[in-house]
Motif scaffolding. Structure first.
Motif, PDB file in Angstrom:
ATOM      1  N   THR A  95     -37.261  18.942  12.710  1.00 21.76           N
ATOM      2  CA  THR A  95     -37.084  18.758  13.763  1.00 21.76           C
ATOM      3  C   THR A  95     -35.807  17.021  14.232  1.00 21.76           C
ATOM      4  O   THR A  95     -34.878  17.443  14.197  1.00 21.76           O
ATOM      5  CB  THR A  95     -37.087  18.968  14.968  1.00 21.76           C
ATOM      6  OG1 THR A  95     -37.845  20.548  14.572  1.00 21.76           O
ATOM      7  CG2 THR A  95     -36.205  19.478  16.056  1.00 21.76           C
ATOM      8  N   GLU A  98     -33.409  17.244  11.537  1.00 21.08           N
ATOM      9  CA  GLU A  98     -32.133  17.924  11.077  1.00 21.08           C
ATOM     10  C   GLU A  98     -31.406  16.875  12.694  1.00 21.08           C
ATOM     11  O   GLU A  98     -29.826  17.369  12.254  1.00 21.08           O
ATOM     12  CB  GLU A  98     -32.566  19.227  11.636  1.00 21.08           C
ATOM     13  CG  GLU A  98     -33.570  19.349  10.413  1.00 21.08           C
ATOM     14  CD  GLU A  98     -34.100  21.192   9.777  1.00 21.08           C
ATOM     15  OE1 GLU A  98     -33.667  21.537   9.828  1.00 21.08           O
ATOM     16  OE2 GLU A  98     -34.487  21.511  11.642  1.00 21.08           O
ATOM     17  N   GLU A  99     -31.572  16.988  13.469  1.00 24.01           N
ATOM     18  CA  GLU A  99     -31.414  16.159  15.167  1.00 24.01           C
ATOM     19  C   GLU A  99     -30.502  15.363  14.735  1.00 24.01           C
ATOM     20  O   GLU A  99     -28.998  15.135  15.062  1.00 24.01           O
ATOM     21  CB  GLU A  99     -31.726  16.436  16.464  1.00 24.01           C
ATOM     22  CG  GLU A  99     -32.579  17.463  16.758  1.00 24.01           C
ATOM     23  CD  GLU A  99     -33.390  17.024  18.436  1.00 24.01           C
ATOM     24  OE1 GLU A  99     -34.135  16.091  17.843  1.00 24.01           O
ATOM     25  OE2 GLU A  99     -34.065  18.516  18.634  1.00 24.01           O
ATOM     26  N   ASP A 102     -27.061  16.411  12.191  1.00 21.99           N
ATOM     27  CA  ASP A 102     -26.478  16.551  13.129  1.00 21.99           C
ATOM     28  C   ASP A 102     -25.101  15.796  13.961  1.00 21.99           C
ATOM     29  O   ASP A 102     -24.469  15.278  14.577  1.00 21.99           O
ATOM     30  CB  ASP A 102     -26.993  17.271  14.062  1.00 21.99           C
ATOM     31  CG  ASP A 102     -27.560  18.497  13.486  1.00 21.99           C
ATOM     32  OD1 ASP A 102     -27.439  19.747  11.984  1.00 21.99           O
ATOM     33  OD2 ASP A 102     -28.395  19.466  14.686  1.00 21.99           O
ATOM     34  N   THR A 103     -26.526  14.768  14.226  1.00 27.98           N
ATOM     35  CA  THR A 103     -25.724  14.019  15.511  1.00 27.98           C
ATOM     36  C   THR A 103     -24.487  13.107  14.858  1.00 27.98           C
ATOM     37  O   THR A 103     -23.418  12.383  14.744  1.00 27.98           O
ATOM     38  CB  THR A 103     -26.861  12.699  16.129  1.00 27.98           C
ATOM     39  OG1 THR A 103     -27.130  13.805  16.862  1.00 27.98           O
ATOM     40  CG2 THR A 103     -25.916  11.850  16.701  1.00 27.98           C
ATOM     41  N   ASP A 105     -23.142  13.673  11.815  1.00 26.67           N
ATOM     42  CA  ASP A 105     -22.657  14.071  10.583  1.00 26.67           C
ATOM     43  C   ASP A 105     -21.487  15.138  12.271  1.00 26.67           C
ATOM     44  O   ASP A 105     -19.879  14.697  11.416  1.00 26.67           O
ATOM     45  CB  ASP A 105     -22.784  15.832  10.552  1.00 26.67           C
ATOM     46  CG  ASP A 105     -22.316  16.769   9.746  1.00 26.67           C
ATOM     47  OD1 ASP A 105     -21.623  15.884   8.953  1.00 26.67           O
ATOM     48  OD2 ASP A 105     -22.124  17.539   9.383  1.00 26.67           O
ATOM     49  N   VAL A 106     -21.688  14.360  13.448  1.00 25.07           N
ATOM     50  CA  VAL A 106     -20.751  15.467  14.074  1.00 25.07           C
ATOM     51  C   VAL A 106     -18.987  14.225  14.076  1.00 25.07           C
ATOM     52  O   VAL A 106     -17.683  14.395  14.660  1.00 25.07           O
ATOM     53  CB  VAL A 106     -20.683  15.301  15.487  1.00 25.07           C
ATOM     54  CG1 VAL A 106     -19.749  14.787  16.869  1.00 25.07           C
ATOM     55  CG2 VAL A 106     -21.833  16.715  15.728  1.00 25.07           C
ATOM     56  N   ARG A 162     -34.656  17.360   4.130  1.00 26.29           N
ATOM     57  CA  ARG A 162     -33.674  17.141   4.957  1.00 26.29           C
ATOM     58  C   ARG A 162     -33.469  15.583   4.839  1.00 26.29           C
ATOM     59  O   ARG A 162     -32.828  15.101   5.260  1.00 26.29           O
ATOM     60  CB  ARG A 162     -34.727  17.413   6.310  1.00 26.29           C
ATOM     61  CG  ARG A 162     -34.528  18.796   6.773  1.00 26.29           C
ATOM     62  CD  ARG A 162     -34.199  19.332   6.368  1.00 26.29           C
ATOM     63  NE  ARG A 162     -34.162  21.181   7.031  1.00 26.29           N
ATOM     64  CZ  ARG A 162     -34.376  21.866   6.253  1.00 26.29           C
ATOM     65  NH1 ARG A 162     -35.314  20.907   5.012  1.00 26.29           N
ATOM     66  NH2 ARG A 162     -34.388  23.143   6.036  1.00 26.29           N
ATOM     67  N   TYR A 166     -30.294  13.211   4.943  1.00 29.91           N
ATOM     68  CA  TYR A 166     -30.355  12.513   6.484  1.00 29.91           C
ATOM     69  C   TYR A 166     -29.505  11.420   5.693  1.00 29.91           C
ATOM     70  O   TYR A 166     -28.536  10.255   5.891  1.00 29.91           O
ATOM     71  CB  TYR A 166     -31.256  12.062   6.980  1.00 29.91           C
ATOM     72  CG  TYR A 166     -30.779  10.624   7.754  1.00 29.91           C
ATOM     73  CD1 TYR A 166     -30.451  11.130   9.109  1.00 29.91           C
ATOM     74  CD2 TYR A 166     -31.989  10.079   7.011  1.00 29.91           C
ATOM     75  CE1 TYR A 166     -30.459   9.857  10.134  1.00 29.91           C
ATOM     76  CE2 TYR A 166     -31.617   8.412   8.379  1.00 29.91           C
ATOM     77  CZ  TYR A 166     -30.571   8.845   8.893  1.00 29.91           C
ATOM     78  OH  TYR A 166     -30.599   7.360   9.802  1.00 29.91           O
TER      79      TYR A 166
END
Length: 190
Positions: A95, A98-99, A102-103, A105-106, A162, A166
Motif C-alpha cells: 500500500t 501504491e500510495e 498515486d501521489t 502520478d497526479v 509495484r 514506482y
C-alpha cells in the motif's frame, strides 16, 4: 567484541548455504533470484546518492530495507527452518508503494506513448533500477516454477511488481524536476 571474518572459505567449492543450512550450487536459481534483488538494492543505493532529501529519497531507503527482507525470504530454505517474522512483506508495504505511485502520478502529464529511458542522470539511474527490478521479478517467478512445492508469497511478487511501477513514475518525476523533456519512442524508427 571479536571482529567477524569477511571470508569463510566455505564457498570455495562452488556452493553456498541457504538460511537453514542447506548447501546449494552458486548457480542455483534461488541465488539468481536473491542475487538480483541484491543487485537492485545496490542500484537503488546509487539512485539514493543522487537525490535530495525528501519523501522520495526516504521511500527509496525504506525500499532498500525491504529488499533485504526480500533477500532473506528468498534465501530461507523453509523445509529446514521457519521463516523469520522479519522476513515478511506486508500488505502495508505494498500500500505504501501504491500510495507513492498515486501521489507522483497526479503531478505528471498523461502518457502519450512509450518513453525512452534517459533524461537526467538520476532519471536514467532510476530506469536502470526499474529494469533490474523487472529482472528480479522474472527470477522470482522462475524460482517458483522451478522448485516444486515452493510457493512464493503473493505479497513478495506484488511488492516487486509495484516497485518497478514506482521506479517508472519516479523517473518521470525526476525528469520533470530537472526540466528534461521526455523522449517518446518514434514508432517509425526514422
Amino acid at each position: 567484541m571479536k571482529k567477524s571474518m569477511v571470508y569463510t572459505r566455505t564457498g570455495d567449492d562452488g556452493t553456498t548455504s541457504l538460511i537453514g543450512g542447506v548447501r546449494v550450487p552458486k548457480t542455483h536459481i534461488r541465488l539468481e533470484a536473491y542475487g538480483t534483488v541484491d543487485e537492485l538494492n545496490a542500484q537503488i543505493g546509487c539512485l539514493v546518492s543522487q537525490m535530495e532529501e525528501g519523501t522520495d529519497k526516504s521511500l527509496l531507503q525504506f525500499v532498500q530495507h525491504k529488499l533485504f527482507v526480500l533477500g532473506a525470504y528468498l534465501a530461507t530454505e523453509t523445509s529446514k527452518t521457519d521463516l523469520s517474522p522479519v522476513s515478511q512483506i506486508t500488505d502495508e508495504n505494498i500500500t505504501r508503494l501504491e500510495e507513492a505511485i498515486d501521489t507522483l502520478d497526479v503531478s505528471l502529464p498523461p502518457l502519450r506513448g512509450f518513453i525512452l529511458p534517459g533524461g537526467s542522470y538520476a532519471a536514467s539511474t532510476c530506469h536502470v533500477c526499474r529494469t533490474v527490478c523487472r529482472r528480479a521479478e522474472r527470477c522470482i517467478w522462475a524460482l517458483e516454477e522451478a522448485e516444486t512445492g515452493f510457493e512464493i508469497a503473493r505479497n513478495v511478487k506484488q511488492f516487486v511488481n509495484r516497485l518497478s511501477d514506482y521506479l517508472f513514475v519516479l523517473s518521470r518525476k525526476l525528469n520533470q524536476l530537472t526540466h528534461h523533456d521526455e523522449i517518446y519512442w518514434d514508432k517509425s524508427c526514422k
